[in-house]
Scaffold this motif. Structure first.
Motif, PDB file in Angstrom:
ATOM      1  N   THR A 239       0.715  -0.978  -0.034  1.00  0.00           N
ATOM      2  CA  THR A 239       0.184  -0.195   0.611  1.00  0.00           C
ATOM      3  C   THR A 239       0.365   1.339  -0.096  1.00  0.00           C
ATOM      4  O   THR A 239       0.526   2.621  -0.555  1.00  0.00           O
ATOM      5  CB  THR A 239      -0.857  -0.503   1.049  1.00  0.00           C
ATOM      6  OG1 THR A 239      -2.330  -1.153   1.131  1.00  0.00           O
ATOM      7  CG2 THR A 239      -1.761   1.547   1.086  1.00  0.00           C
ATOM      8  N   ARG A 240       1.769   0.955   0.571  1.00  0.00           N
ATOM      9  CA  ARG A 240       2.497   2.544   0.838  1.00  0.00           C
ATOM     10  C   ARG A 240       3.580   2.756  -0.444  1.00  0.00           C
ATOM     11  O   ARG A 240       3.627   4.169  -0.775  1.00  0.00           O
ATOM     12  CB  ARG A 240       3.937   2.007   1.444  1.00  0.00           C
ATOM     13  CG  ARG A 240       4.764   3.414   1.786  1.00  0.00           C
ATOM     14  CD  ARG A 240       5.503   3.436   3.408  1.00  0.00           C
ATOM     15  NE  ARG A 240       6.559   4.029   2.765  1.00  0.00           N
ATOM     16  CZ  ARG A 240       8.032   4.050   4.027  1.00  0.00           C
ATOM     17  NH1 ARG A 240       7.670   4.098   4.982  1.00  0.00           N
ATOM     18  NH2 ARG A 240       8.905   4.613   3.734  1.00  0.00           N
ATOM     19  N   ALA A 241       3.996   1.323  -1.706  1.00  0.00           N
ATOM     20  CA  ALA A 241       4.220   1.861  -2.714  1.00  0.00           C
ATOM     21  C   ALA A 241       3.285   2.696  -3.514  1.00  0.00           C
ATOM     22  O   ALA A 241       3.533   3.136  -4.791  1.00  0.00           O
ATOM     23  CB  ALA A 241       5.229   0.404  -3.007  1.00  0.00           C
ATOM     24  N   LEU A 242       1.830   2.061  -3.423  1.00  0.00           N
ATOM     25  CA  LEU A 242       0.769   2.617  -3.954  1.00  0.00           C
ATOM     26  C   LEU A 242       0.761   4.485  -3.662  1.00  0.00           C
ATOM     27  O   LEU A 242       0.689   5.186  -4.398  1.00  0.00           O
ATOM     28  CB  LEU A 242      -0.661   1.530  -4.537  1.00  0.00           C
ATOM     29  CG  LEU A 242       0.088   0.665  -4.719  1.00  0.00           C
ATOM     30  CD1 LEU A 242      -1.432  -0.270  -4.536  1.00  0.00           C
ATOM     31  CD2 LEU A 242       0.065   0.083  -5.650  1.00  0.00           C
ATOM     32  N   ASP A 247       4.935   2.028 -10.291  1.00  0.00           N
ATOM     33  CA  ASP A 247       3.901   1.478 -11.148  1.00  0.00           C
ATOM     34  C   ASP A 247       2.912  -0.132 -10.662  1.00  0.00           C
ATOM     35  O   ASP A 247       3.857  -0.460 -10.284  1.00  0.00           O
ATOM     36  CB  ASP A 247       4.714   1.445 -12.043  1.00  0.00           C
ATOM     37  CG  ASP A 247       3.838   0.626 -13.498  1.00  0.00           C
ATOM     38  OD1 ASP A 247       3.212   0.422 -13.700  1.00  0.00           O
ATOM     39  OD2 ASP A 247       5.149   0.520 -14.656  1.00  0.00           O
ATOM     40  N   PRO A 248       1.566   0.301 -10.352  1.00  0.00           N
ATOM     41  CA  PRO A 248       1.106  -0.764 -10.496  1.00  0.00           C
ATOM     42  C   PRO A 248       1.495  -1.928 -10.775  1.00  0.00           C
ATOM     43  O   PRO A 248       1.730  -3.389  -9.891  1.00  0.00           O
ATOM     44  CB  PRO A 248      -0.169  -1.084 -10.389  1.00  0.00           C
ATOM     45  CG  PRO A 248      -0.585   0.315 -11.233  1.00  0.00           C
ATOM     46  CD  PRO A 248       0.611   1.282 -10.740  1.00  0.00           C
ATOM     47  N   MET A 286      -5.361   1.884 -12.229  1.00  0.00           N
ATOM     48  CA  MET A 286      -4.983   2.383 -10.894  1.00  0.00           C
ATOM     49  C   MET A 286      -6.936   4.042 -11.005  1.00  0.00           C
ATOM     50  O   MET A 286      -7.060   4.000 -12.371  1.00  0.00           O
ATOM     51  CB  MET A 286      -4.596   3.238 -10.450  1.00  0.00           C
ATOM     52  CG  MET A 286      -2.881   1.867 -10.018  1.00  0.00           C
ATOM     53  SD  MET A 286      -3.647   1.786  -7.920  1.00  0.00           S
ATOM     54  CE  MET A 286      -3.518   2.910  -7.026  1.00  0.00           C
ATOM     55  N   PRO A 287      -6.719   4.188  -9.743  1.00  0.00           N
ATOM     56  CA  PRO A 287      -6.806   3.389  -8.148  1.00  0.00           C
ATOM     57  C   PRO A 287      -7.434   2.171  -8.229  1.00  0.00           C
ATOM     58  O   PRO A 287      -7.485   1.499  -6.736  1.00  0.00           O
ATOM     59  CB  PRO A 287      -7.268   4.570  -7.718  1.00  0.00           C
ATOM     60  CG  PRO A 287      -8.357   5.292  -8.222  1.00  0.00           C
ATOM     61  CD  PRO A 287      -8.438   5.027  -9.769  1.00  0.00           C
TER      62      PRO A 287
END
Length: 385
Positions: A239-242, A247-248, A286-287
Motif C-alpha cells: 500500500t505504501r508503494a502505491l 507503477d502497479p 489505478m486506483p
C-alpha cells in the motif's frame, strides 16, 4: 554525500570554512547546469592557483547528473591532489557514481531529520519571525501589535511529524499557513490551531523516488515480508508503494517473481494468482487495481513456502559458471533430428518416451550423470571426484 536535504546549506558552511583559511579557494558547480568544459576550466585555474600555494575545493551539487563517463574527468585531478572534490547527491552513490571515483572518495550518509530536530527548526523560525507559540487552549493578551499571529505548539509538532524528516517541507508549510491565515479582526491576533493546519495543508508528499533507492527499498520490503509470511507487513509495504506513486504493474511483476522464488512448489497455484493479478491490473488500472495487489500480496504471504526449485536453479547456474573448459555437449539421443544427415550422425537414435528409469539412457550430459541439483550433497561429492 547521500540523501542530502540541505545541500546549499552544506556548501555555504564549507565555503565559510574555506574563507577562514587563506590557502583554500572554494568553488561551487551544479551538474544540472555544468559540463565537462566547466570542470576543465576549474582544473586549469586550480593548477595556476596551486603555484601560489592555494588549494581548490570544488563542491559539485547533484553530481549524479553527470554520467559515468563525465565523472571520469574528475579522476586524475582528484588522484594528484589538484582539487578536493565534494559531491552532493540525493541518490545512492553505489548506483549513480562511477566505481573508480567512488573508491577514491569517502561517503558520508546524511539521514533524514527526526521529529524533534524538525520541531526545533520550526521553533527557531517562529521566534525569528516574531510569532508567539502557545500551548493548546492557552489564552494570551498581547501588549503590542508587532506579533503577526499565535501558533499552537501542537501545530508545530504536527508539521514536524508530517514533513517526513525534511525541514524544507515543514518550513514551507509553516510559511504557507501564516500567509494564508487571515486575521479574524483588526484588534485580535489570530491563532493558527492544529485544526487550521489540517484543513489547509494535506500530506501530499511522500519520500518515494520511483527511480531511486527508495523504489528498490520498498519493493525489497514487500518481497521479504512475503517470504517471512508477515501478511500485515506485506499489506503495509504494498500500500505504501502505491501511495508513493509506484507503477502497479511493476509491483505485480515483482509479486510474480516472489510467487516462484519464495512460494514455488509450496503452492503451485500462487504463480497463477500472481499472473492473474498482473492481468487484472492491466485491465482496470489505478486506483481500482490497488485491492488486487493488496490481496495478492497478502495471499502470497499466507501461502506455504518452498524454495526448492529456486535453490536448485542457483546450483545449476553456479555449475555452469564454474565449469572448466567447454560445456558438455547434449547427448546424441536427446538431440533433434529433422534432417537425414542428422539421423545418419546418430541424432535421436533409440529415443523413446518412457520414464527415465525404464528408457535405457540418461538425460544429463556426460560427467554429470550422478549429480542431482535438488540435493546439494551430490554436487559436493561430484566436486571432490
Amino acid at each position: 554525500m547521500w540523501k542530502v536535504e540541505f545541500q546549499t546549506s552544506i556548501a555555504n558552511v564549507i565555503a565559510n570554512v574555506c574563507k577562514e583559511q587563506s590557502n583554500l579557494r572554494f568553488l561551487k558547480l551544479s551538474a544540472t547546469m555544468s559540463g565537462i568544459n566547466d570542470v576543465k576550466e576549474v582544473v586549469k585555474v586550480a593548477k595556476n592557483e596551486a603555484q601560489f600555494k592555494r588549494h581548490t575545493v570544488l563542491f559539485m551539487d547533484e553530481i549524479h547528473r553527470f554520467n559515468k563517463l563525465q565523472q571520469d574527468s574528475f579522476l586524475p585531478h582528484v588522484e594528484n591532489g589538484t582539487i578536493t572534490l565534494i559531491g552532493a547527491t540525493t541518490e545512492n552513490p553505489s548506483f549513480s557514481l562511477n566505481n573508480a571515483l567512488l573508491s577514491r572518495c569517502r561517503v558520508i550518509v546524511l539521514d533524514k531529520l527526526t521529529v524533534d530536530d524538525v520541531t526545533k527548526i520550526l521553533e527557531r523560525a517562529v521566534e525569528k519571525n516574531n510569532l508567539v507559540m502557545v500551548d493548546d487552549g492557552e489564552k494570551i493578551t498581547l501588549e503590542n501589535n508587532t506579533t503577526k499571529c499565535l501558533i499552537e505548539r501542537a501545530s508545530l509538532k504536527w508539521l514536524a511529524e508530517m514533513s517526513d524528516g525534511d525541514a524544507r517541507i515543514a518550513l514551507g508549510a509553516l510559511e504557507l499557513a501564516i500567509a494564508s491565515h487571515e486575521k479574524s479582526a483588526a484588534s485580535t491576533t489570530p491563532v493558527i490551531t492544529l485544526q487550521n493546519l489540517k484543513d489547509g495543508i494535506k500530506r501530499t508528499h511522500m519520500l518515494y523516488d520511483r527511480k531511486g533507492e527508495e523504489h528498490y527499498n520498498v519493493i525489497s520490503a514487500i518481497q521479504k515480508s512475503i517470504r517471512a509470511s508477515d501478511d500485515n507487513a506485506a499489506l503495509y509495504w504494498t500500500t505504501r508503494a502505491l501511495h508513493g506513486g509506484e507503477d502497479p504493474l511493476y509491483i505485480a511483476r515483482r509479486l510474480i517473481r516472489t510467487a516462484c522464488e519464495d512460494i514455488g512448489l509450496g503452492n503451485p497455484n500462487a504463480i497463477v494468482e500472481a499472473v492473474a493479478c498482473l492481468e487484472g491490473c492491466k485491465h482496470i488500472g489505478m486506483p481500482e487495481c490497488d485491492v488486487l495487489l493488496a490481496q495478492c500480496a497478502v495471499r502470497l504471504a499466507r501461502a506455504p513456502k518452498s524454495t526448492e526449485v529456486y535453490h536448485a536453479m542457483k546450483r545449476v547456474q553456479r555449475s555452469l559458471r564454474e565449469t572448466k573448459g567447454p560445456l558438455p555437449p547434449v547427448p546424441l539421443v536427446l538431440r533433434n533430428a529433422p534432417t537425414k544427415l542428422m539421423k545418419d550422425l546418430g541424432y535421436a537414435e533409440g529415443y523413446n518416451t518412457r520414464n527415465r528409469d525404464s528408457s535405457g539412457f540418461g538425460y544429463m550430459p556426460e560427467g554429470l550423470e550422478n549429480v542431482n541439483f535438488f540435493n546439494e550433497e551430490t554436487i559436493l561429492k561430484s566436486e571432490l571426484l
